[in-house]
Design a protein around this motif. Structure first.
Motif, PDB file in Angstrom:
ATOM      1  N   MET A   1     -43.590  51.600  31.519  1.00  0.00           N
ATOM      2  CA  MET A   1     -42.615  52.049  32.510  1.00  0.00           C
ATOM      3  C   MET A   1     -43.320  52.944  33.533  1.00  0.00           C
ATOM      4  O   MET A   1     -44.179  53.750  33.178  1.00  0.00           O
ATOM      5  CB  MET A   1     -41.483  52.822  31.829  1.00  0.00           C
ATOM      6  CG  MET A   1     -40.348  53.195  32.763  1.00  0.00           C
ATOM      7  SD  MET A   1     -39.487  51.730  33.408  1.00  0.00           S
ATOM      8  CE  MET A   1     -38.776  51.072  31.883  1.00  0.00           C
TER       9      MET A   1
ATOM     10  N   ASP B   1     -34.890  50.861  30.002  1.00  0.00           N
ATOM     11  CA  ASP B   1     -35.518  49.559  29.807  1.00  0.00           C
ATOM     12  C   ASP B   1     -34.479  48.440  29.836  1.00  0.00           C
ATOM     13  O   ASP B   1     -34.785  47.303  30.215  1.00  0.00           O
ATOM     14  CB  ASP B   1     -36.276  49.517  28.472  1.00  0.00           C
ATOM     15  CG  ASP B   1     -37.053  48.227  28.298  1.00  0.00           C
ATOM     16  OD1 ASP B   1     -37.954  47.963  29.118  1.00  0.00           O
ATOM     17  OD2 ASP B   1     -36.738  47.462  27.360  1.00  0.00           O
TER      18      ASP B   1
ATOM     19  N   TYR C   1     -34.193  47.386  33.368  1.00  0.00           N
ATOM     20  CA  TYR C   1     -35.338  46.527  33.697  1.00  0.00           C
ATOM     21  C   TYR C   1     -35.147  45.116  33.134  1.00  0.00           C
ATOM     22  O   TYR C   1     -35.338  44.121  33.842  1.00  0.00           O
ATOM     23  CB  TYR C   1     -36.612  47.167  33.139  1.00  0.00           C
ATOM     24  CG  TYR C   1     -37.804  46.250  33.111  1.00  0.00           C
ATOM     25  CD1 TYR C   1     -38.550  46.001  34.260  1.00  0.00           C
ATOM     26  CD2 TYR C   1     -38.178  45.620  31.928  1.00  0.00           C
ATOM     27  CE1 TYR C   1     -39.649  45.145  34.230  1.00  0.00           C
ATOM     28  CE2 TYR C   1     -39.273  44.766  31.888  1.00  0.00           C
ATOM     29  CZ  TYR C   1     -39.996  44.528  33.039  1.00  0.00           C
ATOM     30  OH  TYR C   1     -41.080  43.681  33.008  1.00  0.00           O
TER      31      TYR C   1
ATOM     32  N   ALA D   1     -37.226  52.265  36.348  1.00  0.00           N
ATOM     33  CA  ALA D   1     -37.072  50.931  35.762  1.00  0.00           C
ATOM     34  C   ALA D   1     -36.830  49.885  36.848  1.00  0.00           C
ATOM     35  O   ALA D   1     -37.373  48.761  36.799  1.00  0.00           O
ATOM     36  CB  ALA D   1     -35.923  50.931  34.768  1.00  0.00           C
TER      37      ALA D   1
END
Length: 453
Positions: free
Chosen positions: A1, A338, A341, A389
């Protein structure tokens, strides 16, 4: 990240859009003023036990009377885009037929104020507040709503299309179908799985039809629809849990985007959806599709699910974040950048999607208000992590073109009433005093490139 202390506005590019998102029913108030009719949430809120603490949106943030100062806050914080929704009940109190000129006048004043401040107005046509007059006629279960929605859209584009380029047709239709007509947790409070299918189909038809109306009447329109998306994990590698995760993904992420892209409903992962065919008329398969300029992706949390024999039809249950020893918001939602993402990468796989706007993202936390200062360090960290992200996905080729934070100010948060605060600006609902929180100050600094942490 990407390291959060290294991100900057410049990393996103000079053409990246930065703004805030709001919704009419959550901020406007003035529910009994200037000819506005009742909506389904007005009626729902009057039922005991439906809204936390018995809260109502009668006054909300009083944005109807304070939009000037609130838009000046938007400008002062450095945002160039302002997303708001139109109250169908304020425009056409009976749902169809006579138009309320005072409603048009209000939104004209709001749009003109945006433009005078150098802020681009973004209109959301439908953000959950259906005229009660239409709810009495069956609401989203009634096939006629496709015609009603098209006519309402024509009124809006005729009134505002000369100055508004950016349009979002529906906001989170899955929430309307699931929470409003299946579990009954939201207005109109209907319960029953068999409500779900016709409501989904009529929403999906309106999603495309609204796009077509805008395209036909607004030159150079930038048209999208907003889908609430959550990255879905299976609780284990057990095949039953894996299949449960695929069903959850079909419901939460695929159900409205795939028909719009001409791919039909995701019956491969959730065969129950085949029964929607009983509500389809000749030509509907083609009418579900529309060539959107962008898709609004809205992400607040990730979801972990497992198989359950106790939930007929879906055969799954969510494993709450509060039981998984992960960071959570005040509403018990998992904080997982995440997941943002991953869902961006998932939507990238749809080659039919031209552009993605993160049209909502934010979090409710228990703010510390004292001496006209609001400390919300958790929200500052939330924005830092989620922006990192998004930047990672963008750097890997995801065509994400903008970010609209949820939300400008604390408001009426649907069934949570005033107990859940998502705002960048703290609102004292008794005095209507506004106080920019530390998160708002951080974003102001970020947008003006004066600090990044």
């Amino acid at each position: 990240m990407t390291k959060i202390d290294c991100i900057s506005k410049a990393d996103f590019g000079t053409d990246f859009l930065w703004g805030v998102a709001t919704a009419a029913y959550q901020i406007e108030g003035a529910v009994n003023e200037d000819g506005r009719g009742d909506c389904n949430w007005d009626v729902f809120a009057k039922k005991n036990g439906k809204i936390k603490n018995g809260d109502r949106a009668t006054f909300a943030c009083d944005f109807y009377h304070r939009y000037d100062e609130d838009l000046e806050l938007v400008q002062a914080m450095g945002f160039k885009e302002f997303r708001f929704s139109i109250s169908w009940s304020r425009m056409i109190p009976g749902g169809f037929g006579d138009v309320n000129q005072k409603g048009i006048d209000f939104y004209n004043r709001l749009i003109n104020k945006c433009l005078s401040l150098g802020i681009e107005p973004w209109i959301t046509l439908y953000h959950w507040d259906l005229p009660q007059a239409l709810e009495v006629l069956g609401g989203w279960k009634n096939r006629k709503i496709v015609e009603w929605f098209a006519d309402y859209t024509k009124v809006c584009v005729a009134a505002f299309g000369d100055r508004v380029r950016s349009w979002i047709v529906l906001n989170e239709p899955m929430a309307v179908a699931g929470l409003g007509y299946t579990t009954g947790l939201h207005a109109p409070g209907k319960k029953g799985v068999w409500n779900f299918l016709p409501v989904v189909h009529h929403l999906a038809l309106c999603q495309a039809e609204g796009g077509r109306v805008i395209r036909d009447h607004v030159a150079n329109a930038y048209i999208g629809t907003a889908i609430s998306c959550s990255y879905v994990h299976a609780y284990s590698t057990n095949p039953r849990d894996v299949r449960a995760a695929k069903r959850a993904d079909a419901l939460m992420n695929r159900l409205f985007i795939e028909p719009a892209l001409g791919l039909g409903y995701p019956t491969d992962a959730f065969p129950f959806l085949k029964q929607i065919n009983q509500y389809m008329l000749a030509g509907d398969a083609e009418k579900l599709a529309f060539d959107f300029d962008f898709i609004g992706l809205q992400n607040y949390f990730s979801v972990v699910v497992k198989h359950s024999y106790l939930a007929p039809v879906v055969w799954l249950k969510e494993v709450p974040a509060t039981l998984r020893n992960v960071p959570t918001t005040a509403m018990g939602w998992e904080v997982n950048p995440d997941g943002m993402y991953q869902i961006l990468k998932q939507f990238e796989k749809y080659k039919e999607i031209k552009e993605i706007i993160v049209s909502e993202n934010g979090a409710a936390f228990d703010d510390d208000f004292s001496e006209n200062e609001v400390s919300d360090k958790q929200r500052v960290l939330f924005f830092q992590q989620y922006l990192a992200a998004i930047l990672k996905a963008k750097q890997e080729g995801v065509n994400v073109k903008g970010y609209l934070a949820w939300t400008l100010m604390d408001n009426f948060e649907w069934a949570e009433g005033y107990s859940a605060r998502f705002g960048l600006v703290f609102v004292d609902f008794e005095s209507q005093q506004r106080t920019v929180k530390d998160s708002g100050k951080w974003l102001t600094g970020f947008l003006n490139e004066t600090k990044t942490s």
